[in-house]
Design a protein around this motif. Structure first.
Motif: not given
Length: 275
Positions: A244, A58, A234, A237, A242, A60-61, A47-49
């Motif tokens: 995203t 990236g 997301n 983040l 972040d 997601d969760s 998750e969250f790369e």
């Protein structure tokens, strides 16, 4: 060819920008399975790369590829919004043309029912009905279409009331044409220009409502990709700097602006005003 180029040059830059954006969205929505690098609900990493050459936006969760979810989100969000808007226009226009053509008690009953529905805040009414009926795609489409058909009814009825008093409508009645003929062959073609512009505006409202409901958890349900739910999933983040979650939010805003640019141009053309 020259005539087509001349017509294109007459289109303002804002409308051309809107057409370009909408064309791009349609291509992405139609060819989503080809353009997406992974499956819609496929878990491809942790998750969250972070953003990388392998995962462009990236993950997601749940470890699903965000770029893939964005691509499929275009198909789901725009497709459902378009179907809902078409259904809302069908219901609203048929009711409006019946009301304007028959008038009398039919007009009174339909108009008062519409007034009752419009008096209730749209989002609250949608949340109430979806809580009762469930959050399936069919319930979502039916509820939102029913609510927004009332707004379409008011516009279509106002336009139709000015058409039914025209001589060509009266001539059709004298010829013995039926109700459906008068509505489809006499009223609809003459009411089309303002209704086409209204369709663009109404699509924006429907699109934003569905995205808002998805953000609240009562719209398009997982594991289907949807831009509204992607913002919610997301949102945490943002506290880490972040950006995203802003990508699906920006996709929603960009489509809304693009449609409004085109609607403004169409309304300007329909008005007959010169630049």
């Amino acid at each position: 060819m020259h005539a087509a180029l001349h017509e294109i040059r007459k289109i303002p830059p804002t409308a051309l920008f809107g057409m370009l954006v909408i064309t791009l969205y349609i291509i992405v929505a139609v060819f989503a399975p080809i353009l997406a690098p992974y499956g819609e609900s496929e878990i491809v990493a942790y998750e969250f790369e972070p953003w990388s050459s392998e995962y462009w936006l990236g993950t997601d969760s749940l470890g699903r590829d965000m770029a893939t979810r964005m691509i499929y989100g275009a198909r789901n969000t725009i497709g459902i919004a378009l179907i809902t808007t078409l259904l809302a226009f069908f219901i609203g226009c048929v009711a409006a043309f019946l009301s304007a053509t028959l008038q009398g008690w039919v007009d009174q009953v339909i108009s008062r029912a519409v007034d009752v529905v419009i008096s209730i805040p749209t989002l609250i009414f949608a949340l109430l009905l979806l809580t009762i009926l469930g959050t399936s795609v069919y319930s979502l489409i039916g509820v939102i279409a029913l609510i927004y058909s009332t707004f379409v009814f008011r516009i279509a009825r106002a336009v139709a009331m000015g058409i039914v008093v025209m001589d060509y409508v009266e001539a059709a009645r004298i010829r013995g044409e039926g109700l459906w003929w008068v509505m489809s062959r006499e009223i609809l073609p003459n009411a089309a220009p303002p209704l086409v512009a209204e369709f663009g505006l109404r699509f924006c409202f429907v699109f934003l409502t569905i995205s808002g409901l998805s953000f609240l958890g009562l719209g398009i349900q997982p594991p289907a990709a949807d831009w509204g739910s992607m913002v919610r999933e997301n949102a945490s983040l943002i506290t880490f700097g972040d950006l995203t979650p802003l990508i699906p939010a920006s996709a929603i805003g960009l489509l809304t602006v693009a449609v409004n640019f085109i609607v403004d141009w169409m309304l300007h053309k329909a008005s007959g005003l010169k630049d």
